[in-house]
Design a protein around this motif. Structure first.
Motif, mmCIF file in Angstrom:
data_model
loop_
_atom_site.group_PDB
_atom_site.id
_atom_site.type_symbol
_atom_site.label_atom_id
_atom_site.label_comp_id
_atom_site.label_asym_id
_atom_site.label_seq_id
_atom_site.Cartn_x
_atom_site.Cartn_y
_atom_site.Cartn_z
ATOM 1 N N ALA A 78 0.832 -1.206 0.000
ATOM 2 C CA ALA A 78 0.000 0.000 0.000
ATOM 3 C C ALA A 78 0.867 1.258 0.000
ATOM 4 C CB ALA A 78 -0.924 0.001 1.219
ATOM 5 N N ALA A 79 1.948 1.243 0.780
ATOM 6 C CA ALA A 79 2.835 2.406 0.831
ATOM 7 C C ALA A 79 3.457 2.683 -0.529
ATOM 8 C CB ALA A 79 3.922 2.185 1.878
ATOM 9 N N ALA A 80 3.900 1.634 -1.206
ATOM 10 C CA ALA A 80 4.505 1.792 -2.530
ATOM 11 C C ALA A 80 3.484 2.329 -3.528
ATOM 12 C CB ALA A 80 5.063 0.457 -3.006
ATOM 13 N N GLN A 81 2.250 1.850 -3.459
ATOM 14 C CA GLN A 81 1.213 2.332 -4.365
ATOM 15 C C GLN A 81 0.861 3.788 -4.081
ATOM 16 O OE1 GLN A 81 -1.821 -0.618 -3.693
ATOM 17 N NE2 GLN A 81 -1.030 -2.004 -5.269
ATOM 18 N N LEU A 82 0.801 4.157 -2.813
ATOM 19 C CA LEU A 82 0.526 5.548 -2.462
ATOM 20 C C LEU A 82 1.634 6.469 -2.965
ATOM 21 C CD1 LEU A 82 -0.811 5.072 1.176
ATOM 22 C CD2 LEU A 82 -2.131 5.922 -0.776
ATOM 23 N N GLU A 83 2.874 6.016 -2.849
ATOM 24 C CA GLU A 83 4.009 6.821 -3.303
ATOM 25 C C GLU A 83 3.976 7.008 -4.820
ATOM 26 O OE1 GLU A 83 6.484 8.348 -1.740
ATOM 27 O OE2 GLU A 83 6.232 7.675 0.331
ATOM 28 N N SER A 84 3.634 5.952 -5.544
ATOM 29 C CA SER A 84 3.651 6.008 -7.013
ATOM 30 C C SER A 84 2.368 6.582 -7.602
ATOM 31 C CB SER A 84 3.887 4.609 -7.585
ATOM 32 O OG SER A 84 2.748 3.770 -7.361
ATOM 33 N N ASP A 109 -0.037 4.734 -8.432
ATOM 34 C CA ASP A 109 -0.579 3.658 -9.264
ATOM 35 C C ASP A 109 -1.099 2.545 -8.367
ATOM 36 O OD1 ASP A 109 -1.199 1.700 -11.047
ATOM 37 O OD2 ASP A 109 0.806 1.520 -11.938
ATOM 38 N N TYR A 110 -2.416 2.482 -8.193
ATOM 39 C CA TYR A 110 -3.023 1.506 -7.292
ATOM 40 C C TYR A 110 -3.265 0.156 -7.974
ATOM 41 C CZ TYR A 110 -4.020 5.732 -4.540
ATOM 42 O OH TYR A 110 -3.918 6.916 -3.844
ATOM 43 N N THR A 111 -2.878 0.055 -9.249
ATOM 44 C CA THR A 111 -3.039 -1.209 -9.974
ATOM 45 C C THR A 111 -1.731 -1.997 -10.029
ATOM 46 O OG1 THR A 111 -2.496 -0.244 -12.132
ATOM 47 C CG2 THR A 111 -4.797 -0.144 -11.427
ATOM 48 N N LYS A 112 -0.672 -1.437 -9.501
ATOM 49 C CA LYS A 112 0.648 -2.070 -9.590
ATOM 50 C C LYS A 112 0.744 -3.271 -8.638
ATOM 51 C CE LYS A 112 5.596 -0.966 -9.417
ATOM 52 N NZ LYS A 112 6.595 0.096 -9.176
ATOM 53 N N ASN A 113 1.172 -4.409 -9.186
ATOM 54 C CA ASN A 113 1.400 -5.638 -8.409
ATOM 55 C C ASN A 113 0.152 -6.131 -7.680
ATOM 56 O OD1 ASN A 113 4.167 -5.665 -9.133
ATOM 57 N ND2 ASN A 113 4.660 -4.270 -7.452
ATOM 58 N N VAL A 114 -1.007 -5.880 -8.257
ATOM 59 C CA VAL A 114 -2.254 -6.328 -7.630
ATOM 60 C C VAL A 114 -2.420 -7.835 -7.831
ATOM 61 C CG1 VAL A 114 -4.760 -6.162 -7.679
ATOM 62 C CG2 VAL A 114 -3.362 -4.101 -7.891
ATOM 63 N N VAL A 115 -2.702 -8.547 -6.767
ATOM 64 C CA VAL A 115 -2.923 -9.990 -6.824
ATOM 65 C C VAL A 115 -4.420 -10.297 -6.862
ATOM 66 C CG1 VAL A 115 -2.595 -12.179 -5.630
ATOM 67 C CG2 VAL A 115 -0.758 -10.471 -5.648
ATOM 68 N N SER A 116 -5.165 -9.646 -5.991
ATOM 69 C CA SER A 116 -6.616 -9.818 -5.940
ATOM 70 C C SER A 116 -7.244 -8.440 -6.030
ATOM 71 C CB SER A 116 -7.017 -10.513 -4.630
ATOM 72 O OG SER A 116 -8.419 -10.648 -4.533
ATOM 73 N N ASN A 117 -7.793 -8.112 -7.196
ATOM 74 C CA ASN A 117 -8.254 -6.739 -7.377
ATOM 75 C C ASN A 117 -9.566 -6.468 -6.642
ATOM 76 O OD1 ASN A 117 -10.449 -7.561 -9.035
ATOM 77 N ND2 ASN A 117 -9.180 -7.427 -10.879
ATOM 78 N N ALA A 149 -17.837 1.085 -7.425
ATOM 79 C CA ALA A 149 -18.877 1.794 -8.174
ATOM 80 C C ALA A 149 -18.317 3.010 -8.909
ATOM 81 C CB ALA A 149 -19.996 2.221 -7.230
ATOM 82 N N GLU A 150 -17.206 3.532 -8.430
ATOM 83 C CA GLU A 150 -16.568 4.678 -9.076
ATOM 84 C C GLU A 150 -15.658 4.257 -10.224
ATOM 85 O OE1 GLU A 150 -14.584 6.909 -6.032
ATOM 86 O OE2 GLU A 150 -16.458 7.657 -5.148
ATOM 87 N N GLY A 151 -15.619 2.935 -10.503
ATOM 88 C CA GLY A 151 -14.882 2.467 -11.652
ATOM 89 C C GLY A 151 -13.448 2.053 -11.414
ATOM 90 N N HIS A 152 -13.135 1.578 -10.202
ATOM 91 C CA HIS A 152 -11.757 1.223 -9.865
ATOM 92 C C HIS A 152 -11.598 -0.264 -9.567
ATOM 93 C CE1 HIS A 152 -10.705 5.481 -9.664
ATOM 94 N NE2 HIS A 152 -11.820 5.665 -8.961
ATOM 95 N N GLY A 153 -12.312 -1.090 -10.306
ATOM 96 C CA GLY A 153 -12.297 -2.514 -10.041
ATOM 97 C C GLY A 153 -10.961 -3.187 -10.242
ATOM 98 N N ASP A 154 -10.075 -2.589 -11.055
ATOM 99 C CA ASP A 154 -8.772 -3.212 -11.313
ATOM 100 C C ASP A 154 -7.710 -2.820 -10.291
ATOM 101 O OD1 ASP A 154 -8.741 -0.573 -12.140
ATOM 102 O OD2 ASP A 154 -7.439 -0.940 -13.877
ATOM 103 N N GLU A 155 -8.085 -2.006 -9.331
ATOM 104 C CA GLU A 155 -7.134 -1.547 -8.312
ATOM 105 C C GLU A 155 -7.029 -2.527 -7.143
ATOM 106 O OE1 GLU A 155 -7.699 3.318 -8.607
ATOM 107 O OE2 GLU A 155 -8.427 2.201 -6.862
ATOM 108 N N ASP A 156 -6.041 -2.244 -6.301
ATOM 109 C CA ASP A 156 -5.967 -2.862 -4.985
ATOM 110 C C ASP A 156 -6.929 -2.090 -4.083
ATOM 111 O OD1 ASP A 156 -5.027 -4.503 -2.914
ATOM 112 O OD2 ASP A 156 -2.963 -4.340 -3.610
ATOM 113 N N THR A 157 -6.970 -2.433 -2.811
ATOM 114 C CA THR A 157 -7.843 -1.701 -1.884
ATOM 115 C C THR A 157 -7.226 -0.391 -1.406
ATOM 116 O OG1 THR A 157 -6.952 -2.995 -0.036
ATOM 117 C CG2 THR A 157 -8.991 -3.791 -1.048
#
Length: 304
Positions: free
Chosen positions: A230-236, A238-246, A283-291
């Motif tokens: 989560a920290a790495a995604q917040l820094e970048s 990009d919340y879709t990076k290295n997602v295992v279970s979207n 619902a806002e369209g972020h299904g491919d992201e992590d949490t």
């Protein structure tokens, strides 16, 4: 960030005296730690009887808070709350003092108190204690204190501050120590909520809690790696990076969690707020992201 070990050894000839205001369970533990390390200590408490054990150990007991403050440059305060601190030090001369506040406070209170101290001619350092009293002064206990505010004060008294617990300086902003403290405690209570729900699910079954506990502990430990993700995604950003279970998969699976709770006769009230945030983000369209995106929902809610 500076880290020091709990219970560091000190040459008594090099220790400098300090004052401690407040002798509740935490204050008393702090006082015993400093005295055991050879620090001359002046103490004060609104209820004088609480000073007796420390006096027996060699502490000087002041009759008033003003007398205690006047005795030494370094003044540590560990009182009930910020209001009590203000009442205790109202009218007390703080000019030239180094004031360390270990009273539990919010970031906003700490920042206001830093300005209050500056106006009275004192340097100010706020602290957030990550320990319970029995951990104070105990080598290897893991006790630590976050400090923020005057770096010069922290550097000047670093050895003394490291006696009761390990230290970590987290910034000149006086509110950062309290913010680190509360952020970690908030995460802890979130974990406790999950633990409570998990035990509730097995409560009425022939599954011994003592047998289930190692499984739960091991699973939670394994899941802590998500903190770094989560920290790495917040820094970048990009919340879709290295997602295992979207997020879409997790929302789809949440029905199983809720149905299981219903089957077991367990309230889902500890889960539903988080699941509702997941559904809202999806619902806002972020299904491919992590949490990780749920964090943005929380920030928008509190900052709007």
């Amino acid at each position: 960030m500076t880290d020091n070990k709990v219970g560091s050894s000190h040459d008594t000839a090099e220790t400098r005296p300090l004052t401690l205001l407040g002798l509740g369970a935490m204050g008393a533990a702090l006082g015993h730690a400093w005295l055991a390390a050879g620090y001359p200590l002046t103490v004060w408490n609104r209820t004088p009887g609480r000073a007796v054990p420390l006096a027996a150990q060699g502490a000087q007991v002041a009759g008033t808070a003003a007398e205690a403050v006047a005795a030494n440059r370094l003044v540590v305060v560990c009182l009930l709350n910020d209001d009590t601190l203000g009442e205790t030090l109202d009218g007390v001369d703080l000019a030239g003092k180094d004031l360390v506040n270990l009273t539990t406070s919010t970031p906003g209170q700490a920042r206001a108190r830093a300005e209050w101290a500056r106006e009275r001619g004192a340097r100010f350092l706020d602290g957030g204690i990550m320990a319970v009293p029995p951990m104070i002064g105990a080598p290897g206990s893991g006790a630590s204190v976050f400090y923020s505010g005057s770096r010069a004060l922290f550097d000047a008294h670093g050895e003394a501050l490291a006696v009761p617990a390990g230290t970590a300086y987290v910034g000149e902003d006086a509110g950062f120590a309290a913010l680190h403290d509360v952020a970690l405690l908030s995460a802890m209570y979130g974990m406790f909520a999950g633990v409570a729900h998990a035990f509730a699910l097995i409560r009425k079954e022939e599954i011994p809690p003592k047998d289930f506990a190692p499984l739960l502990s091991g699973w939670l430990t394994a899941m802590t790696s998500s903190v770094h993700q989560a920290a790495a995604q917040l820094e970048s950003g990009d919340y879709t990076k290295n997602v295992v279970s979207n997020l879409a998969m997790q929302v789809a699976g949440s029905e199983t969690l809720l149905r299981t709770a219903e089957e077991q006769g367990v309230s889902a009230e500890l889960l539903t707020p988080y699941l509702a945030l997941m559904e809202r983000r999806l619902a806002e369209g972020h299904g491919d992201e992590d949490t990780t995106g749920l964090i943005d929902l929380l920030v928008r809610r509190t900052g709007g």
